[in-house]
Design an enzyme around this catalytic site. Sequence first.
Site, PDB file in Angstrom:
ATOM      1  N   GLY A  61       0.822  -1.204   0.000  1.00 50.73           N
ATOM      2  CA  GLY A  61       0.000   0.000   0.000  1.00 50.73           C
ATOM      3  C   GLY A  61       0.852   1.247   0.000  1.00 50.73           C
ATOM      4  N   PRO A 102       2.559   4.912   1.194  1.00 50.32           N
ATOM      5  CA  PRO A 102       3.219   5.275   2.469  1.00 50.32           C
ATOM      6  C   PRO A 102       2.234   5.884   3.455  1.00 50.32           C
ATOM      7  CG  PRO A 102       4.466   6.104   0.561  1.00 50.32           C
ATOM      8  CD  PRO A 102       3.147   5.632   0.041  1.00 50.32           C
ATOM      9  N   GLY A 103       2.501   5.643   4.740  1.00 46.87           N
ATOM     10  CA  GLY A 103       1.738   6.297   5.785  1.00 46.87           C
ATOM     11  C   GLY A 103       0.427   5.665   6.144  1.00 46.87           C
ATOM     12  N   VAL A 104       0.131   4.460   5.632  1.00 46.86           N
ATOM     13  CA  VAL A 104      -1.151   3.835   5.952  1.00 46.86           C
ATOM     14  C   VAL A 104      -1.042   2.877   7.128  1.00 46.86           C
ATOM     15  CG1 VAL A 104      -2.053   4.091   3.614  1.00 46.86           C
ATOM     16  CG2 VAL A 104      -0.781   2.031   4.230  1.00 46.86           C
ATOM     17  N   GLY A 105       0.155   2.743   7.729  1.00 43.60           N
ATOM     18  CA  GLY A 105       0.282   1.951   8.950  1.00 43.60           C
ATOM     19  C   GLY A 105       0.797   0.542   8.754  1.00 43.60           C
ATOM     20  N   LYS A 106       1.562   0.290   7.698  1.00 45.87           N
ATOM     21  CA  LYS A 106       2.064  -1.074   7.461  1.00 45.87           C
ATOM     22  C   LYS A 106       3.044  -1.507   8.554  1.00 45.87           C
ATOM     23  CE  LYS A 106       3.621  -0.044   3.326  1.00 45.87           C
ATOM     24  NZ  LYS A 106       3.172   1.341   3.210  1.00 45.87           N
ATOM     25  N   THR A 107       4.008  -0.661   8.851  1.00 47.32           N
ATOM     26  CA  THR A 107       5.009  -1.027   9.851  1.00 47.32           C
ATOM     27  C   THR A 107       4.411  -1.088  11.252  1.00 47.32           C
ATOM     28  OG1 THR A 107       6.720   0.021   8.507  1.00 47.32           O
ATOM     29  CG2 THR A 107       7.259  -0.428  10.799  1.00 47.32           C
ATOM     30  N   SER A 121      -5.203   3.364 -18.298  1.00 46.15           N
ATOM     31  CA  SER A 121      -6.492   3.570 -17.630  1.00 46.15           C
ATOM     32  C   SER A 121      -7.108   4.943 -17.907  1.00 46.15           C
ATOM     33  CB  SER A 121      -6.337   3.378 -16.114  1.00 46.15           C
ATOM     34  OG  SER A 121      -5.442   4.337 -15.579  1.00 46.15           O
ATOM     35  N   LYS A 175      -8.152   5.080  -6.402  1.00 44.85           N
ATOM     36  CA  LYS A 175      -8.723   6.089  -7.302  1.00 44.85           C
ATOM     37  C   LYS A 175     -10.025   6.655  -6.749  1.00 44.85           C
ATOM     38  CE  LYS A 175      -6.699   3.980 -11.462  1.00 44.85           C
ATOM     39  NZ  LYS A 175      -6.968   3.273 -12.728  1.00 44.85           N
TER      40      LYS A 175
END
Length: 812
Positions: A378, A380-385, A701, A744
């Site tokens: 996903g 950056p900044g969506v909380g993966k780590t 697209s 999107k």
Amino acid sequence: MADTNPDNNKEHEYGGEVRSSVNPSELPVPDELPVLPLHGFVFFPGMGFPLQVSNPVSKLLIDDAILGSRLIAVVSHRKVEGDVPAQYNEHLYSIGVMGYIHKMVKSPEGFYQVLISAIKKIRVKAYYQYEPYLKAKVEMVPMLEDSAKEVEAFVYTLRSQFKKLGELLSLPSELQMTLASIKSPYHISFMIISQLNLSLEEEQAFLEIDDLKELLNRVTKELNKRLETAEMSADIQKSMKADMDEKQREFFLRQQMKAIRKELGDDEENPDLKDLKEKLAVAALPEEARKTAEKEFSRLERISPSSPEYTVSRTYLDWILELPWLTTTIDSLDINEAEKNLDEDHYGLDKIKKRIIEFLAVRKLKNDMHGPILCFAGPPGVGKTSLGQSIARTMNRKFIRISLGGVRDEAEIRGHRRTYIGALPGRIIQSLRKSGSNNPLFMLDEIDKLGMDFRGDPSSALLEVLDPEQNFTYQDHYLEIPFDLSKVMFITTANIIDNIPGPLRDRMEVIELSGYMEDEKLMIAKRHLVQKQLDGHGITADDLVFEDEAIRAMIRSYTREAGVRNLERNLAGVCRGVARDKVGGHQGQIRIGPQDLIRYLGQAQFFSETMARSWGPGLATGLAWTPVGGVLLFIESAKMKGRGGLTMTGKLGDLMKESATAALTYIRSHAEEFEIDHDLFASSDIHVHVPEGAIPKDGPSAGVAMVVSLTSLLTGRTVRQDMAMTGEITLRGDVLPVGGVKEKVLAAVRAGIKEVILPHLNEKDVVELPNNVKEVIIFHLVHDIKEALALALTAKVASAPKRRRHKKVAAA
């Protein structure tokens, strides 16, 4: 029988050495002979043998034979155990020898010392007397000589092989001399057989062979077998002697070293080695690791502490002893507690939470389950780590994070060979040592940003690490001992899945994290970010309060991202300003509303993109995916007098240029349906531009948006300002599915778009969208371009063709 035994363990005397006035070999075989049974050995023709006779019956037989012809039949007894009376002739073999008594001496103890030589081979036909001793009818068994070359070859082989055997077994030299003096092949064979320590049954079998070549062949085989055994035994003894000599030499040298150290006053044991030995004794190691460590420690003891090799060996042992080979943390498998912890740490992310709870449930039922390989993909900044940290806390496992961004050296993963100066294990083994357990949670960050150059391919090195079917024997180049990684739970993160090599991606279960909605960002800020920044700036909730509308305004006007990092930075900016106010003397609580953001953060950075445009024919709103989330893509078209040329600007990639060309071709082929003058294409040049020209753009697209923009320009119809679209097109007018739908759509929501046109095959992506998204967006799922044009243009073309019914999707 027990009364007829050899005096000297088969050290036989042969014809020619026994003194006698008669030549026994010239004596004929009589029809009847007294029978002397032998117990435990076989008499061969050509042999001389001293016997002790103590049995009264046998002594009487000897007395009578001495007074007569001195000829007797000597036959071996079948039974070895116990004494059996001589009259039981069924226990005697039928083949024996005719013996000649050379002399007999009576000893003071009462037994006879008799010297007998075997003359000829005989067969016992029948026994006719049992008292006072056995007598039998006999006949001679001929031993026919043969002077063929083959017999000579056999004899030569037997002499040479027996000589080798004598050297290996240190047989008396007289045996070799005796063998050299014997001429008869039969007697040569029988002499060799008598020295091979065969059983009674095996020796009797050789005596019963009549054919000379068969006898020579079997004796040669038996001799070779005995020679091979003797050679193997000699080799083993030689090896044992060499080992013993080496150990004696080592012991001697150690004693010398001790004496030298004692003279120098340095006879105390190395405290470093003593400590290491104690650690090795109590360390919990697998069998292979323990053997390697003990071998290395033995080597270390022989190295001088001043030698560079000492440090290398000492470091290697430290690594082996400090790794958590058998140390395991106990997983927390309380499903309800896990759900509670995950909900406390993260808002939303239901799909990932569901997957973790499923893993814990299976682990509770099956303890030996391998650790899964998850990939969080996903923007950056969506909380993966932070999600990985939360999972580790939920499962009660140690958390290890390894950043793989920019790693180009394979040795970073698998370690260096110990032959290199400064060699160390790879990051996997190093991190396991730090964690102190063999089942931590590994977070391999930015796996899509691995590099590759002349130093190797790190992604290929990870193939074994991230394969549950292989990593239970993972071998680091430095350790060279298998380490079990099957208990480790690996989680990788990536922004772009396509950048991960196919074989590596195939080993992982990809879970996609899309950007957050405005409501989700608001809840994340209220639950986590605000308190975190308050604590980080020394401010309490009594000093500062954020209104919900202020946070919403911050999300809309000061950030434009899929994650929440910039939102957190803006919250930190406000906290810094409030901290300045508090230090400056401000008393009481500061309440931040939307109108206060300008004071702390300055003017708004972002505005509604659709409202910032001068709207009119030729302008359409597309949707695009980027590694940091979805964005709006405005397609501008303009025409001017010219010769039918098509110009495209905005740093477009080849795929996007091809989409514009395909869009124009489709419009020209359907010009009559759209009431467009054909001459317009020949007399006008068309310019397609995509703003933000410094940013590269590519992908198919934007095809639908290209068609809508050009059709709007050429028909003079305006595109709806509150509608965005995405989809790939074909020359036949079909609309094909695209990826990144959620990103999107979230971009459209952030920009205030009300309706979105999507390919009908992307309906599955719409179904997975949150309900709060479907409440604010109306989705139109179209099959072809004509449906999209009918929806997007503000006015219907006068003679527009009949179109298929499109599908509207409302909130669930």
